[in-house]
Write an enzyme that holds these catalytic residues in place. Sequence first.
Site, PDB file in Angstrom:
ATOM      1  N   THR A 149      -5.266   7.501  -7.141  1.00 45.09           N
ATOM      2  CA  THR A 149      -5.795   6.935  -8.385  1.00 45.09           C
ATOM      3  C   THR A 149      -6.807   7.850  -9.081  1.00 45.09           C
ATOM      4  O   THR A 149      -7.070   7.675 -10.266  1.00 45.09           O
ATOM      5  CB  THR A 149      -6.466   5.567  -8.113  1.00 45.09           C
ATOM      6  OG1 THR A 149      -7.513   5.757  -7.159  1.00 45.09           O
ATOM      7  CG2 THR A 149      -5.462   4.558  -7.604  1.00 45.09           C
ATOM      8  N   ASP A 150      -7.356   8.834  -8.340  1.00 40.92           N
ATOM      9  CA  ASP A 150      -8.430   9.651  -8.927  1.00 40.92           C
ATOM     10  C   ASP A 150      -7.998  10.369 -10.207  1.00 40.92           C
ATOM     11  O   ASP A 150      -8.743  10.412 -11.188  1.00 40.92           O
ATOM     12  CB  ASP A 150      -8.930  10.687  -7.913  1.00 40.92           C
ATOM     13  CG  ASP A 150      -9.802  10.059  -6.831  1.00 40.92           C
ATOM     14  OD1 ASP A 150     -10.070   8.839  -6.907  1.00 40.92           O
ATOM     15  OD2 ASP A 150     -10.216  10.777  -5.906  1.00 40.92           O
ATOM     16  N   GLU A 196     -21.143  18.714 -40.736  1.00 38.42           N
ATOM     17  CA  GLU A 196     -20.236  19.547 -41.530  1.00 38.42           C
ATOM     18  C   GLU A 196     -20.003  20.913 -40.855  1.00 38.42           C
ATOM     19  O   GLU A 196     -18.885  21.434 -40.847  1.00 38.42           O
ATOM     20  CB  GLU A 196     -20.843  19.713 -42.938  1.00 38.42           C
ATOM     21  CG  GLU A 196     -19.923  20.319 -43.989  1.00 38.42           C
ATOM     22  CD  GLU A 196     -18.518  19.744 -43.996  1.00 38.42           C
ATOM     23  OE1 GLU A 196     -18.355  18.519 -43.838  1.00 38.42           O
ATOM     24  OE2 GLU A 196     -17.553  20.537 -44.133  1.00 38.42           O
ATOM     25  N   LYS A 246      -9.615   5.273 -14.942  1.00 38.28           N
ATOM     26  CA  LYS A 246     -10.211   4.738 -13.718  1.00 38.28           C
ATOM     27  C   LYS A 246     -11.677   4.431 -13.990  1.00 38.28           C
ATOM     28  O   LYS A 246     -12.433   5.313 -14.399  1.00 38.28           O
ATOM     29  CB  LYS A 246     -10.058   5.746 -12.565  1.00 38.28           C
ATOM     30  CG  LYS A 246     -10.516   5.207 -11.228  1.00 38.28           C
ATOM     31  CD  LYS A 246     -10.145   6.115 -10.059  1.00 38.28           C
ATOM     32  CE  LYS A 246     -10.631   5.489  -8.757  1.00 38.28           C
ATOM     33  NZ  LYS A 246     -10.217   6.234  -7.565  1.00 38.28           N
ATOM     34  N   THR A 270      -4.254   7.386  -1.812  1.00 41.32           N
ATOM     35  CA  THR A 270      -4.710   6.340  -0.895  1.00 41.32           C
ATOM     36  C   THR A 270      -3.576   5.431  -0.453  1.00 41.32           C
ATOM     37  O   THR A 270      -3.582   4.911   0.662  1.00 41.32           O
ATOM     38  CB  THR A 270      -5.831   5.530  -1.592  1.00 41.32           C
ATOM     39  OG1 THR A 270      -6.950   6.398  -1.753  1.00 41.32           O
ATOM     40  CG2 THR A 270      -6.259   4.327  -0.788  1.00 41.32           C
ATOM     41  N   TYR A 294     -11.175   7.758   4.368  1.00 39.81           N
ATOM     42  CA  TYR A 294      -9.871   7.840   5.044  1.00 39.81           C
ATOM     43  C   TYR A 294      -9.149   9.099   4.559  1.00 39.81           C
ATOM     44  O   TYR A 294      -9.652   9.813   3.683  1.00 39.81           O
ATOM     45  CB  TYR A 294      -9.046   6.580   4.699  1.00 39.81           C
ATOM     46  CG  TYR A 294      -9.096   6.271   3.222  1.00 39.81           C
ATOM     47  CD1 TYR A 294      -8.352   7.009   2.300  1.00 39.81           C
ATOM     48  CD2 TYR A 294      -9.971   5.290   2.733  1.00 39.81           C
ATOM     49  CE1 TYR A 294      -8.442   6.770   0.942  1.00 39.81           C
ATOM     50  CE2 TYR A 294     -10.060   5.055   1.363  1.00 39.81           C
ATOM     51  CZ  TYR A 294      -9.293   5.797   0.480  1.00 39.81           C
ATOM     52  OH  TYR A 294      -9.389   5.585  -0.857  1.00 39.81           O
TER      53      TYR A 294
END
Length: 337
Positions: free
Chosen positions: A94-95, A295, A167, A14, A28
Amino acid sequence: MKKARIAIFATGGTIVSSGDSATQMTGYSIKGLNVNDLIAAVPQLTDVADIEARQIANIDSSSMKASVWSDLAHAIEEEARRDEVDGIVVTHGTDTLEETAYFLNLLLSTDKPVVLTGAMRPATALSAEGPLNLLNAVRVAASPDACGKGVLIVLNDSIGTARDMTKTHPTNVATFRGPDLGAIGSISGDRIEFIGASAKDHTTKTPFTLEKLDLYLKTHGKLPRVDIVYSHTDDDGVMVKAAVTAGAEGIVHAGTGNGSIHEETEPALFEAAKAGIVIVRASRVHGGAIVEGLERWQQAGFVPSGSLNPQKARVLLQLALTVTKDPTAIDSLFRRL
Ligand code: ASP
């Protein structure tokens, strides 16, 4: 004082995306902006450091690939070996930023600062935060206090570790948080304040190196396949079987609670483990450490993910499988890293 020299590697996201108007905050795309535009947008960078910049990729990070990780790791190692380079900044969507950051945190053999940054708002948006995030990332990469802390994530005036930050919001600029270990520092103007560090081994103290990974890739062609299987009501093991059929060498089971497993899914996981596929028990719960459970899970060699979320557990399991297939050895890596 001598100005720092910082290498910037751009991968897309981005931070270089454009919308059709200043109010477009979603939908976008990357429309031709690149690393040069990024740097031109922040003339203040040159007050802080001498900058060298290189484009590694220009993609939305939701489509990140291991081949980009490898190119990036090579570029960083090369720069980090140069005496005159003080630190490295990576711009990234950022993803999946946290996954790339953790991969580098496990692999790189440098104590020099390596800082990942990005933006939640496209470059064309009102109050786009990318330029300040980039300036802050360069400030942190130029700070001697950032040396030896592992790969760092800098966004929204906060500094966090690659291991712990995740995130947490799809659109808000305050998206990167650590559910257990929060920010380890902050940036206010040109003042950088560190208040903590990760207790886990990283970079120079892990068993992984780029040289060893290159050797592995030369013989195997790609990183081991590791699938994440997300548990839910009415889970029935079909996705586990699909992962096995697809050739998974490891499965991260994002279970419920303390890495719990649906009774209908358990047989498929036991069978996969018997066939030599390493099973890591992670969780859909955001925060806390996944520890030993029933267990029979321990007896089957299932490895608890500790405080790694499923996507980071996948990164560690991929790298772990390049050095061992032994669940006990992999368990000790999960405790350490
Ligand atoms: N879609 C973007 C990405 O490349 C999101 C962002 O960068 O904030 O991950």
